[in-house]
Design a protein around this motif. Structure first.
Motif, mmCIF file in Angstrom:
data_model
loop_
_atom_site.group_PDB
_atom_site.id
_atom_site.type_symbol
_atom_site.label_atom_id
_atom_site.label_comp_id
_atom_site.label_asym_id
_atom_site.label_seq_id
_atom_site.Cartn_x
_atom_site.Cartn_y
_atom_site.Cartn_z
ATOM 1 N N SER A 29 -20.768 50.629 -20.787
ATOM 2 C CA SER A 29 -19.721 51.234 -21.606
ATOM 3 C C SER A 29 -19.707 50.716 -23.035
ATOM 4 N N LEU A 30 -20.469 49.669 -23.321
ATOM 5 C CA LEU A 30 -20.500 49.153 -24.684
ATOM 6 C C LEU A 30 -20.906 50.225 -25.690
ATOM 7 N N SER A 31 -21.796 51.126 -25.263
ATOM 8 C CA SER A 31 -22.334 52.129 -26.187
ATOM 9 C C SER A 31 -21.521 53.416 -26.235
ATOM 10 N N PHE A 113 -31.104 59.905 -24.343
ATOM 11 C CA PHE A 113 -31.518 58.943 -23.324
ATOM 12 C C PHE A 113 -30.408 57.925 -23.036
ATOM 13 N N ALA A 114 -29.647 57.565 -24.060
ATOM 14 C CA ALA A 114 -28.529 56.650 -23.843
ATOM 15 C C ALA A 114 -27.490 57.275 -22.923
ATOM 16 N N GLY A 115 -27.238 58.568 -23.109
ATOM 17 C CA GLY A 115 -26.289 59.253 -22.236
ATOM 18 C C GLY A 115 -26.778 59.326 -20.804
ATOM 19 N N ILE A 116 -28.064 59.619 -20.636
ATOM 20 C CA ILE A 116 -28.651 59.668 -19.291
ATOM 21 C C ILE A 116 -28.525 58.304 -18.613
ATOM 22 N N ALA A 117 -28.844 57.234 -19.360
ATOM 23 C CA ALA A 117 -28.790 55.886 -18.794
ATOM 24 C C ALA A 117 -27.359 55.505 -18.420
ATOM 25 N N SER A 118 -26.409 55.791 -19.305
ATOM 26 C CA SER A 118 -25.009 55.491 -18.988
ATOM 27 C C SER A 118 -24.556 56.280 -17.770
ATOM 28 N N GLY A 119 -25.073 57.499 -17.655
ATOM 29 C CA GLY A 119 -24.700 58.349 -16.526
ATOM 30 C C GLY A 119 -25.158 57.809 -15.192
ATOM 31 N N GLY A 120 -26.128 56.909 -15.194
ATOM 32 C CA GLY A 120 -26.598 56.330 -13.953
ATOM 33 C C GLY A 120 -25.860 55.084 -13.536
#
Length: 403
Positions: A29-31, A113-120
């Motif tokens: 959640s930092l990003s 890619f940041a959104g995809i990673a956070s989504g996981g």
């Protein structure tokens, strides 16, 4: 003096592994809101408008959303812990690479890619927390998980503004990447010691279709998923414009924009600290109605354009009220399917982040056409009606605790 029987004490004690899960959500959640305070500088540096720069927030939310059906199924089939660790590493890489971008299109791609990673991470973490505790303790356990998220949002938003004033938006992404990498190492050790990867409950691929069928046959599914879409659009869609609103008032320090936005996360932390008391006092339906009304009032307050100190207070109260409603919806979503819980919660996040994707676009059109006050006032009315509708339509074990 009477003592609590060991069995009873054990029954009400939350599993220590929840702390590791909360750390994972903190890192992811930092990003989430970190780019919002520095968008005006991104726009200047890359020669785009603020409205165009707001697309970075929208695309992060969109990529988070579209991957959710796949992430939920993958977590249920292959294991939640492994997937979360892989996504944390990808998130760290995306942040660092983003700092090196010299064009808006390249930065845009890294935010995908940041959104995809956070989504996981976050929805899978909710699934793990829900697996660990029974329904009576689930809202408190989910609150612990949300505390990690709110801590990440708080530091991400507030410190990104400060770092942005000192070294620019690129420095923000470098620092975020380093923090995520450090947290992923700690989470990996914690999961290994807690055997989370081995014990995370899995479903067979053949059961996936049945899981989706079970989720959408539940009458609460349409209400939950529609409600979180509207929440994301009406509340989180506002955030990319906070810095621009403050600029209009003459407050051009990015750190102040970060502090105001971070107030929302502070409100979320207040929610996590008070959920047990307010749940007993108001019940689930009371929480949803009270939370929605609190958000509506604060949206109107922000629409008047007060001093940033007042806006920070409004965002604190807005965050508190938002999670009173949103936390209840998460519990209902966790009950849609026990067999495919990660899938159900990932779909919950899918609709929530689709709302966050649509929100900045809708706000941008409405602000240009109707202006600031009518736009925020209209969203306030929608949120108030939403709280009443959810309280009246949602049923099940969670609703049975309503007073």
């Amino acid at each position: 003096m009477t003592s609590v029987p060991p069995a009873a004490a054990e029954k009400h004690r939350l599993p220590p592994l929840l702390n590791i899960i909360a750390l994972a959500t903190f890192a992811a959640s930092l990003s989430t809101r970190a780019m919002d305070p520095v968008l005006p500088h991104v726009a200047d540096d890359l020669s785009v408008t603020v409205a165009t720069a707001a697309g970075l927030s929208a695309v992060t939310a969109f990529s988070f959303a579209v991957v959710q059906p796949l992430i939920g199924a993958a977590a249920d089939i292959f294991g939640k812990g492994r997937l979360m660790l892989m996504c944390l590493v990808l998130l760290g890489i995306s942040n660092v690479v983003g700092a090196l971008c010299s064009s808006y299109s390249a930065l845009f791609a890294t935010r995908v890619f940041a959104g995809i990673a956070s989504g996981g991470v976050f929805p899978v973490a909710l699934g793990m927390a829900s697996d660990l505790v029974p329904v009576p303790q689930r809202q408190v356990a989910i609150g612990r998980t949300i505390a990690g998220t709110m801590g990440g949002n708080l530091l991400g938003a507030s410190f990104s503004g400060v770092i942005g004033d000192l070294v620019g938006w690129r420095g923000v992404l470098v620092v975020l990447g380093a923090l995520v990498f450090a947290a992923s190492i700690a989470v990996g050790f914690g999961f290994h010691r807690g055997d989370a990867i081995a014990t995370s409950r899995r479903m067979k691929f053949a059961d996936l279709r049945q899981g989706y069928r079970q989720i959408f046959s539940n009458s609460n599914a349409k209400v939950c998923y529609s409600a979180v879409f509207i929440e994301g659009c009406c509340v989180l869609g506002l955030f990319p414009y906070v810095a621009a609103f403050l600029f209009e008032l003459g407050e051009t320090r990015l750190s102040i924009a970060g502090i105001v936005i971070a107030g929302f996360a502070v409100g979320g932390l207040f929610y996590t600290m008070t959920i047990s008391q307010f749940l007993s006092l108001l019940g689930v339906r009371g929480l949803m109605i009270s939370g929605a009304m609190m958000v509506a009032v604060q949206l109107v307050a922000v629409a008047f354009g007060p001093d940033w100190h007042i806006q920070m207070l409004s965002f604190i109260l807005m965050g508190w009220g938002f999670y009173m409603l949103h936390g209840c919806l998460q519990v209902f979503a966790s009950e849609l399917s026990e067999q495919a819980r990660a899938t159900a919660l990932s779909l919950h996040s899918f609709f929530f982040y689709m709302g966050q994707t649509a929100g900045p676009i809708v706000y941008g059109v409405s602000l240009s056409w109707a202006g600031k006050f009518p736009t925020l006032a209209a969203n306030a009315v929608v949120i108030a009606i939403l709280g009443l509708a959810c309280a009246g339509l949602l049923t099940g074990r969670a609703a049975s605790r309503a007073r």
